[in-house]
Motif scaffolding. Sequence first.
Motif, PDB file in Angstrom:
ATOM      1  N   THR A 157     -42.849 -39.526 -96.746  1.00 36.67           N
ATOM      2  CA  THR A 157     -43.626 -38.406 -97.254  1.00 36.67           C
ATOM      3  C   THR A 157     -43.555 -38.317 -98.773  1.00 36.67           C
ATOM      4  N   TYR A 158     -42.348 -38.533 -99.303  1.00 31.62           N
ATOM      5  CA  TYR A 158     -42.135 -38.451-100.752  1.00 31.62           C
ATOM      6  C   TYR A 158     -41.356 -39.654-101.248  1.00 31.62           C
ATOM      7  N   ASP A 159     -41.677 -40.094-102.473  1.00 33.08           N
ATOM      8  CA  ASP A 159     -40.897 -41.107-103.173  1.00 33.08           C
ATOM      9  C   ASP A 159     -40.006 -40.373-104.166  1.00 33.08           C
ATOM     10  N   ARG A 160     -38.829 -40.926-104.404  1.00 35.38           N
ATOM     11  CA  ARG A 160     -37.918 -40.366-105.408  1.00 35.38           C
ATOM     12  C   ARG A 160     -37.610 -41.441-106.441  1.00 35.38           C
ATOM     13  N   CYS A 161     -37.619 -41.041-107.706  1.00 36.27           N
ATOM     14  CA  CYS A 161     -37.339 -41.952-108.810  1.00 36.27           C
ATOM     15  C   CYS A 161     -36.135 -41.441-109.593  1.00 36.27           C
ATOM     16  N   ALA A 177     -34.898 -46.550-111.001  1.00 34.96           N
ATOM     17  CA  ALA A 177     -34.892 -47.008-109.613  1.00 34.96           C
ATOM     18  C   ALA A 177     -35.835 -46.134-108.802  1.00 34.96           C
ATOM     19  N   VAL A 178     -36.395 -46.715-107.742  1.00 36.80           N
ATOM     20  CA  VAL A 178     -37.323 -45.990-106.872  1.00 36.80           C
ATOM     21  C   VAL A 178     -36.804 -46.047-105.447  1.00 36.80           C
ATOM     22  N   GLU A 179     -36.794 -44.890-104.794  1.00 34.88           N
ATOM     23  CA  GLU A 179     -36.447 -44.790-103.378  1.00 34.88           C
ATOM     24  C   GLU A 179     -37.707 -44.374-102.633  1.00 34.88           C
ATOM     25  N   PRO A 180     -38.423 -45.351-102.022  1.00 31.21           N
ATOM     26  CA  PRO A 180     -39.649 -44.994-101.306  1.00 31.21           C
ATOM     27  C   PRO A 180     -39.319 -44.200-100.038  1.00 31.21           C
ATOM     28  N   THR A 230     -39.499 -36.385-107.904  1.00 30.95           N
ATOM     29  CA  THR A 230     -40.045 -36.517-106.558  1.00 30.95           C
ATOM     30  C   THR A 230     -41.557 -36.413-106.635  1.00 30.95           C
ATOM     31  N   MET A 231     -42.249 -37.313-105.931  1.00 32.32           N
ATOM     32  CA  MET A 231     -43.714 -37.304-105.865  1.00 32.32           C
ATOM     33  C   MET A 231     -44.153 -37.810-104.499  1.00 32.32           C
ATOM     34  N   ARG A 232     -45.416 -37.661-104.201  1.00 28.66           N
ATOM     35  CA  ARG A 232     -45.935 -38.097-102.900  1.00 28.66           C
ATOM     36  C   ARG A 232     -45.692 -39.593-102.692  1.00 28.66           C
ATOM     37  N   ALA A 233     -45.469 -39.958-101.432  1.00 27.49           N
ATOM     38  CA  ALA A 233     -45.211 -41.357-101.084  1.00 27.49           C
ATOM     39  C   ALA A 233     -46.349 -42.256-101.552  1.00 27.49           C
ATOM     40  N   GLY A 234     -45.991 -43.411-102.061  1.00 27.37           N
ATOM     41  CA  GLY A 234     -46.964 -44.395-102.516  1.00 27.37           C
ATOM     42  C   GLY A 234     -47.420 -44.194-103.946  1.00 27.37           C
ATOM     43  N   MET A 235     -46.955 -43.136-104.602  1.00 28.73           N
ATOM     44  CA  MET A 235     -47.392 -42.844-105.970  1.00 28.73           C
ATOM     45  C   MET A 235     -46.360 -43.234-107.021  1.00 28.73           C
ATOM     46  N   ALA A 236     -45.140 -43.559-106.610  1.00 22.16           N
ATOM     47  CA  ALA A 236     -44.079 -43.858-107.569  1.00 22.16           C
ATOM     48  C   ALA A 236     -44.377 -45.154-108.318  1.00 22.16           C
ATOM     49  N   PRO A 237     -44.138 -45.153-109.627  1.00 16.80           N
ATOM     50  CA  PRO A 237     -44.316 -46.373-110.412  1.00 16.80           C
ATOM     51  C   PRO A 237     -43.129 -47.310-110.222  1.00 16.80           C
ATOM     52  N   GLN A 265     -52.462 -40.078-113.098  1.00 16.46           N
ATOM     53  CA  GLN A 265     -51.766 -38.799-113.221  1.00 16.46           C
ATOM     54  C   GLN A 265     -51.259 -38.439-111.827  1.00 16.46           C
ATOM     55  N   VAL A 266     -50.061 -37.877-111.745  1.00 16.73           N
ATOM     56  CA  VAL A 266     -49.492 -37.475-110.456  1.00 16.73           C
ATOM     57  C   VAL A 266     -48.877 -36.085-110.574  1.00 16.73           C
TER      58      VAL A 266
END
Length: 111
Positions: free
Chosen positions: A100-104, A94-97, A66-73, A38-39
């Motif tokens: 601070t934050y990852d964006r999907c 698509a994922v943009e690591p 948007t979620m914390r860095a390292g948490m994106a699937p 869960q995120v």
Amino acid sequence: MTGPIDPGALNLRMAVLEPVTSDDGMGGGVETLVERRQVWARFESDAPTASSSQSLHDTLGAGTITMRAGMAPDAGWLLRWTIGGIGRTVEVEAVEPGHTYDRCRVKEVAR
């Protein structure tokens, strides 16, 4: 979302679901969704263009999570959340690591 964000803006609790295919015993496969974690995340919908007949409230369509860095699937995984009794499921395209934050980039799927 561009630039820094307030961590309090991560206002949705989402389930991260991995699609797993297993043998069905008859020469085919069965796909199941396995919740991996869960995120906390934030969803921003793509607004329909002025030439679109689609209402902003008709469908989630596509957008950015948007979620914390390292948490994106990984791309192809799903994210699911419920607000006010209405569930939404999106597939990660698509994922943009980030540091601070990852964006999907995501699109809604019927599952």
